[in-house]
Design a protein around this motif. Structure first.
Motif, PDB file in Angstrom:
ATOM      1  N   GLN A 113      -4.545   3.041  -8.340  1.00 22.85           N
ATOM      2  CA  GLN A 113      -4.708   4.455  -8.805  1.00 22.85           C
ATOM      3  C   GLN A 113      -3.773   4.656  -9.690  1.00 22.85           C
ATOM      4  OE1 GLN A 113      -5.533   7.741  -6.308  1.00 22.85           O
ATOM      5  NE2 GLN A 113      -5.943   9.097  -7.612  1.00 22.85           N
TER       6      GLN A 113
ATOM      7  N   ARG B 140      -0.306   3.690  -8.256  1.00 24.83           N
ATOM      8  CA  ARG B 140       0.006   3.577  -6.879  1.00 24.83           C
ATOM      9  C   ARG B 140      -1.004   2.595  -6.094  1.00 24.83           C
ATOM     10  NH1 ARG B 140      -2.011   5.720  -2.442  1.00 24.83           N
ATOM     11  NH2 ARG B 140      -3.466   7.190  -3.574  1.00 24.83           N
TER      12      ARG B 140
ATOM     13  N   VAL C  31       0.846  -1.274  -0.136  1.00 32.65           N
ATOM     14  CA  VAL C  31       0.083  -0.046  -0.022  1.00 32.65           C
ATOM     15  C   VAL C  31       0.838   1.293  -0.106  1.00 32.65           C
ATOM     16  CG1 VAL C  31      -1.790   1.217   1.286  1.00 32.65           C
ATOM     17  CG2 VAL C  31      -1.957  -1.252   1.242  1.00 32.65           C
TER      18      VAL C  31
ATOM     19  N   ARG D  55      -9.118   4.904 -10.992  1.00 31.79           N
ATOM     20  CA  ARG D  55      -8.910   3.893  -9.882  1.00 31.79           C
ATOM     21  C   ARG D  55      -9.232   2.629 -10.551  1.00 31.79           C
ATOM     22  NH1 ARG D  55     -10.165   8.033  -6.462  1.00 31.79           N
ATOM     23  NH2 ARG D  55      -8.830   8.071  -4.522  1.00 31.79           N
TER      24      ARG D  55
ATOM     25  N   GLU E  44      -3.459   1.478  -3.659  1.00 33.94           N
ATOM     26  CA  GLU E  44      -4.289   1.940  -2.662  1.00 33.94           C
ATOM     27  C   GLU E  44      -4.821   1.017  -1.450  1.00 33.94           C
ATOM     28  OE1 GLU E  44      -7.537   3.992  -4.640  1.00 33.94           O
ATOM     29  OE2 GLU E  44      -6.465   5.690  -4.458  1.00 33.94           O
ATOM     30  N   ARG E  45      -4.759  -0.345  -2.027  1.00 30.01           N
ATOM     31  CA  ARG E  45      -5.262  -1.314  -0.966  1.00 30.01           C
ATOM     32  C   ARG E  45      -5.046  -2.534  -1.562  1.00 30.01           C
ATOM     33  NH1 ARG E  45     -10.836  -0.503  -1.246  1.00 30.01           N
ATOM     34  NH2 ARG E  45     -11.134  -2.362  -2.358  1.00 30.01           N
TER      35      ARG E  45
END
Length: 111
Positions: free
Chosen positions: A88, A76, A46, A94, A78-79
């Motif tokens: 993202q 990147r 993350v 997203r 995010e989760r």
């Protein structure tokens, strides 16, 4: 006559070189890849930014293209869950990608 590793034959057939981390030459990465061994998208953490490299297998490549993931894209994390990775892109898009597909997407960490 000396031969290079990429010229060796197997069963009399010439071997073609396999380049695993070739990025699309039409796209310029804004960030600089870290010189590390490429990893799978399911191995990122993350908050980590990565650039997509090779996407293995046609079926995975086709799915990734349909959701906006292709070589050269900077994303990147995010989760991460047991089922998917939420990403993202630098342009704000997203994407939630199932871990089954993520396993076959090569990425390189960015500074």
């Amino acid at each position: 006559m000396s031969r290079h590793a990429h010229e060796l034959d197997i069963d009399g057939l010439p071997a073609t070189p396999f380049i695993i981390n070739r990025f699309d030459e039409e796209r310029m990465l804004i960030a600089t890849p870290v010189l590390e061994t490429p990893r799978s998208l399911i191995d990122i953490h993350v908050g980590e930014r990565v650039a997509v490299g090779a996407v293995l297998f046609d079926i995975v490549r086709d799915h990734c293209l349909s959701v906006g993931i292709h070589p050269g894209v900077v994303m990147r994390c995010e989760r991460c869950t047991s089922r998917s990775v939420m990403l993202q892109r630098d342009d704000g898009m997203r994407i939630e990608l199932d871990r089954v597909y993520a396993a076959f997407v090569e990425v390189q960490p960015l500074h």
